[in-house]
Design a protein around this motif. Structure first.
Motif, PDB file in Angstrom:
ATOM      1  N   HIS A 185       0.831  -1.222  -0.111  1.00  0.00           N
ATOM      2  CA  HIS A 185      -0.126   0.124   0.048  1.00  0.00           C
ATOM      3  C   HIS A 185       0.984   1.174  -0.114  1.00  0.00           C
ATOM      4  O   HIS A 185       1.620   1.547   0.946  1.00  0.00           O
ATOM      5  CB  HIS A 185      -1.033   0.304   1.208  1.00  0.00           C
TER       6      HIS A 185
ATOM      7  N   GLY B 199       0.752   5.203  -0.070  1.00  0.00           N
ATOM      8  CA  GLY B 199      -0.456   6.079   0.321  1.00  0.00           C
ATOM      9  C   GLY B 199      -0.508   7.126  -0.740  1.00  0.00           C
ATOM     10  O   GLY B 199       0.439   7.582  -1.294  1.00  0.00           O
TER      11      GLY B 199
ATOM     12  N   ASN C  91      -7.274   9.826   0.250  1.00  0.00           N
ATOM     13  CA  ASN C  91      -8.363   9.258   0.967  1.00  0.00           C
ATOM     14  C   ASN C  91      -9.652   9.723   0.360  1.00  0.00           C
ATOM     15  O   ASN C  91     -10.101  10.783   0.265  1.00  0.00           O
ATOM     16  CB  ASN C  91      -8.330   9.590   2.406  1.00  0.00           C
TER      17      ASN C  91
ATOM     18  N   ASN D 140      -8.891   4.304   1.400  1.00  0.00           N
ATOM     19  CA  ASN D 140      -7.500   4.756   1.326  1.00  0.00           C
ATOM     20  C   ASN D 140      -6.859   4.021   0.009  1.00  0.00           C
ATOM     21  O   ASN D 140      -6.529   3.021  -0.054  1.00  0.00           O
ATOM     22  CB  ASN D 140      -6.455   4.275   2.393  1.00  0.00           C
TER      23      ASN D 140
ATOM     24  N   THR E 107      -4.277   3.550  -3.377  1.00  0.00           N
ATOM     25  CA  THR E 107      -3.022   3.296  -3.385  1.00  0.00           C
ATOM     26  C   THR E 107      -2.376   3.851  -4.531  1.00  0.00           C
ATOM     27  O   THR E 107      -3.053   3.929  -5.619  1.00  0.00           O
ATOM     28  CB  THR E 107      -2.424   1.647  -3.256  1.00  0.00           C
TER      29      THR E 107
ATOM     30  N   THR F 179      -8.729  -4.739  -2.391  1.00  0.00           N
ATOM     31  CA  THR F 179      -9.111  -3.873  -1.315  1.00  0.00           C
ATOM     32  C   THR F 179      -9.148  -4.906   0.129  1.00  0.00           C
ATOM     33  O   THR F 179      -9.785  -5.941   0.167  1.00  0.00           O
ATOM     34  CB  THR F 179     -10.605  -3.500  -1.409  1.00  0.00           C
TER      35      THR F 179
ATOM     36  N   HIS G  77     -12.582   0.522   7.661  1.00  0.00           N
ATOM     37  CA  HIS G  77     -11.542   0.983   7.072  1.00  0.00           C
ATOM     38  C   HIS G  77     -10.979   0.278   5.846  1.00  0.00           C
ATOM     39  O   HIS G  77     -10.795  -0.975   5.997  1.00  0.00           O
ATOM     40  CB  HIS G  77     -10.196   1.060   8.033  1.00  0.00           C
TER      41      HIS G  77
ATOM     42  N   ILE H 102      -8.470  -0.265   2.373  1.00  0.00           N
ATOM     43  CA  ILE H 102      -7.301   0.129   2.042  1.00  0.00           C
ATOM     44  C   ILE H 102      -6.988  -0.543   0.648  1.00  0.00           C
ATOM     45  O   ILE H 102      -7.052  -1.884   0.671  1.00  0.00           O
ATOM     46  CB  ILE H 102      -6.024  -0.474   3.143  1.00  0.00           C
TER      47      ILE H 102
ATOM     48  N   ASP I 112       0.988   0.739   6.720  1.00  0.00           N
ATOM     49  CA  ASP I 112       0.305  -0.234   7.186  1.00  0.00           C
ATOM     50  C   ASP I 112       0.875  -1.661   7.238  1.00  0.00           C
ATOM     51  O   ASP I 112       0.409  -2.714   6.958  1.00  0.00           O
ATOM     52  CB  ASP I 112      -1.056  -0.311   6.529  1.00  0.00           C
TER      53      ASP I 112
END
Length: 249
Positions: A16, A18, A21, A26, A28, A104, A123, A125, A160
């Protein structure tokens, strides 16, 4: 004496990087900025020496001459470009790459009393998978670094890691010249003209380009908790900067 090396890392765990958001999601990035790889290499190198806090300052320049890294599938490195305003990695559009290589990860906090999900704790990601979904083709990551030190065999890239994300292992390295001066994935002076760039270039009002710009933050990794030094606008990899600008060749 330092020299440019082309290095290839094999992705072991989901990744991931960042980017942005959107509500609980979140997203990638689909490539690894040089500053992210610089942080990963520096962290791994310092930890191999014992992880003393003062060493983060002492060795923070060891891997700073580094490019962005791009995925490689079946020996084809997927360098960035824009086509009709859409971002591509090699032959894959962003949509195609996300469909084939991105998934995801969903998590939520649990109330220990009721064993129900806590409110507003969902959450999601985006993660880049180590292998493609359909054909199970292995992903590798390729870039360049100029250093005299040993390249770490194992690094953790992106965010993460507490979820089991980010592990990559060195597959191979070899000396190969890189034609541009690059620090932390940012071209310092010269850059390719009239063709897609593969590193960030600082935006200036007299630069004519086709592609996108974004704000990129530069972090200070001299302490255990990185802090933002400054943030500027940069032309993103995949964009084309036209030849009638200053500072190119």
């Amino acid at each position: 004496m330092s020299s440019w090396k082309k290095i290839v890392y094999k992705q072991i765990q989901p990744l991931h990087i960042g980017y942005g958001n959107y509500g609980v999601m979140n997203e990638t990035r689909l490539f690894i900025p040089g500053i992210t790889m610089w942080g990963a290499l520096t962290n791994a190198y310092v930890k191999s020496l014992g992880g003393k806090e003062e060493d983060y300052t002492k060795y923070q320049e060891t891997f700073e001459n580094i490019t962005c890294f791009y995925p490689m599938i079946e020996n084809a490195v997927l360098y960035p470009r824009f086509e009709d305003g859409e971002f591509y990695l090699g032959f894959c559009s962003e949509k195609e790459f996300r469909y084939e290589c991105v998934d995801t990860y969903v998590s939520t906090a649990i109330n220990p009393t009721t064993l129900n999900a806590k409110d507003e704790s969902l959450h999601e990601i985006d993660i880049i998978l180590p292998q493609s979904k359909e054909d199970k083709k292995q992903l590798y990551w390729v870039g360049y670094v100029n250093t005299s030190e040993k390249i770490p065999e194992k690094i953790y890239v992106g965010g993460d890691s507490r979820y089991g994300f980010g592990l990559m292992k060195l597959e191979r390295e070899f000396e190969e010249n890189y034609p541009y001066e690059v620090k932390k994935g940012i071209c310092q002076s010269r850059y390719p003209k009239n063709e897609p760039i593969s590193n960030f270039v600082e935006f200036e009002s007299d630069k004519k380009f086709e592609g996108k710009i974004e704000i990129l933050a530069e972090f200070d990794f001299s302490e255990n908790r990185p802090k933002v030094n400054e943030a500027k606008y940069y032309i993103v990899p995949g964009s084309k900067i036209y030849a009638n600008n200053r500072h190119n060749s």
